[in-house]
Design an enzyme around this catalytic site. Structure first.
Site, PDB file in Angstrom:
ATOM      1  CG  HIS A  25     -43.327  -3.942 135.995  1.00 44.70           C
ATOM      2  ND1 HIS A  25     -42.414  -2.941 136.220  1.00 44.70           N
ATOM      3  CD2 HIS A  25     -43.452  -4.015 134.635  1.00 44.70           C
ATOM      4  CE1 HIS A  25     -42.018  -2.419 135.065  1.00 44.70           C
ATOM      5  NE2 HIS A  25     -42.647  -3.051 134.096  1.00 44.70           N
TER       6      HIS A  25
ATOM      7  CG  ASP B 211     -41.669  -1.217 139.156  1.00 42.23           C
ATOM      8  OD1 ASP B 211     -42.261  -2.281 138.987  1.00 42.23           O
ATOM      9  OD2 ASP B 211     -40.937  -0.698 138.295  1.00 42.23           O
TER      10      ASP B 211
END
Ligand code: UDP
Length: 455
Positions: A19, A118
């Site tokens: 990520h 995120d």
């Protein structure tokens, strides 16, 4: 209401390499387009993020540390999802949520014009909204996967409309588990619509996923902005790769495969054994990156079948730990990539024109693999009805890709796609940046009205 200084964006990825890496690539693209960037993570993650920021970006990407609580079951060296055993992921999520007051203080001090967070951290939108900072979500995998999971979430009793993405029966249980966990992660506090800008970024392109981008916007009712695939510069891969590059230099063009399952998935003993024997049976040259979870200090000799190293001789190279994946994939001897189909690995493989031998394991990977097969850049290694991998199947697909006609077709497709994406990616990020700039303007305009008492 104009602003003479640069807009400041605060980026907050989930604490895993898979990520952080696309967030970092996004950070560079934002800086290239005139933004200042804060990139926030835990101390342990910042230490490796620092090594991946090229010098030219150092003054524009400011690293911000978020202190996490030191829980008994999660001491500071576990404040990262890299190498973290899966059962501790929810504890990491809990530690993050406990750090809300710290994030609030940081945002108050840094005063960003926009937060990009995120999708695994929806709660951060709530923190930002208390300071009137607009928040945009960033989904770091593909639209096919997001549309499938959103569909399961929103329309659980309706059949998913895209046949090509049908999961194998043995993959369904895991997919439903992911949706359930996501539902549990979801924080009802941030469900209020006024906390959302209604904008979501995704690291993909219409060139590959137009219909899935449209379907996911329809389902989640967000404006979905593709920002192109985000690929790390192979030159920023870690050092210590001279030996691999020399070894690769002795192999023929397209003769060798890279075998790697990303940063967070660890093969079971049964999978390790089948992959090892599959590589042996294939007779193809390989570099295999074998990783173990934190705290498991096995040697490669202990982990792999007896006599493996003697039998493969100079045909194969096995590396423990971390490989310079991007750099290896760009080497001319590499002809295929045995991948778990994490979205970053896929994006790299497509960008460098390497056909994929898809061996999806968990999470988004099975769906990613189906997409790759649909667009003609991968062959998938199928499992048996119980979900077990078999050496013969692994060897067959590897041979097909490296020595067979299918490999030639895949190589041609993936090279064409890679070339097209290089252009499209620039158009996508430019269009998305215009929208993000607009959000920064709106935020400052409404703050100004409030300060002037005109509300
Ligand atoms: N990676 C690497 N060396 C390794 C393992 C992984 O450089 O030994 C990088 C890889 O290039 C990719 C990322 O880690 O950029 C993995 O992300 P991906 O989405 O493929 O999988 P995840 O780790 O999220 O499962």
């Amino acid at each position: 209401c104009t602003k003479s200084t640069k807009w400041k964006v605060f980026l907050f990825p989930w604490l895993a390499y898979g990520h952080i890496s696309p967030f970092l690539e996004l950070a560079k693209k934002l800086v290239d387009r005139g933004f200042l960037v804060d990139l926030c993570s835990s101390s342990i993650n910042l230490s490796f993020i620092r090594t991946r920021i090229p010098e030219t970006y150092c003054s524009s990407i400011h690293l911000v540390e978020l202190q996490l609580p030191d829980l008994q079951e999660l001491p500071p060296h576990y404040h990262t999802a890299n190498g973290l055993p899966l059962h501790l992921h929810s504890t990491l999520q809990k530690a993050l949520k406990m750090s809300k007051p710290n994030l609030l203080n940081i945002l108050e001090a840094r005063k960003p014009d926009l937060l990009i967070h995120d999708v695994k951290q929806l709660w951060t939108a709530g923190v930002a909204s208390t300071l009137d900072i607009p928040a945009v979500r960033f989904f770091t995998s593909c639209a096919a996967m997001c549309s499938y999971f959103s569909h399961l979430f929103v329309k659980p009793n309706v059949e998913f409309p895209f046949q090509a993405l049908r999961l194998h029966p043995y993959e369904l249980t895991k997919a439903h588990k992911v949706v359930k966990e996501h539902r549990e992660d979801d924080d009802p506090e941030v469900r209020a619509p006024e906390e959302f800008t209604g904008v979501m970024l995704i690291g993909t392109s219409r060139e590959m996923e137009g219909k899935y981008i449209d379907y996911m916007s329809e389902i989640i009712k967000f404006k979905v902005l593709p920002i192109g695939t985000l690929v790390q510069d192979p030159m920023t891969s870690v050092d210590g790769n001279m030996e691999i590059m020399e070894w690769l230099g002795k192999k023929d063009k397209f003769s060798t495969i890279l075998v790697s399952f990303g940063s967070g998935y660890f093969l079971t003993n049964q999978e390790l054994e089948e992959v090892a024997f599959g590589l042996e049976l294939s007779q193809v040259n390989f570099i295999w990156v074998v990783r173990f979870p934190k705290g498991e200090n096995l040697s490669l000799e202990e982990a792999l079948p007896q006599g493996f190293f003697e039998r493969i001789g100079h045909r194969g190279m096995v590396m423990g730990g971390w490989a310079p994946q991007a750099k290896i994939l760009t080497h001319s001897s590499i002809g295929g990539f045995v991948s778990h189909c994490g979205w970053n690995s896929i994006s790299e493989s497509i960008d460098y024109g390497i056909p994929i031998i898809a061996m999806p394991m968990d999470l988004d990977q099975p769906m990613n693999a189906k997409l790759l097969v649909e667009i003609g850049v991968a062959l998938e290694v199928l499992r048996d009805e119980n979900g077990a991998l078999h050496r013969e199947g692994i060897a067959r697909v590897i041979k097909d890709v490296i020595c067979g006609k299918s490999g030639e077709n895949l190589r041609c497709n993936v090279r064409n796609l890679g070339k097209k994406l290089r252009f499209k990616n620039v158009e996508d990020i430019d269009a998305a940046v215009m929208e993000l700039t607009q959000l920064c303007h709106e935020k400052n305009h409404s703050s100004w009205i409030r300060v002037m008492g005109m509300e």
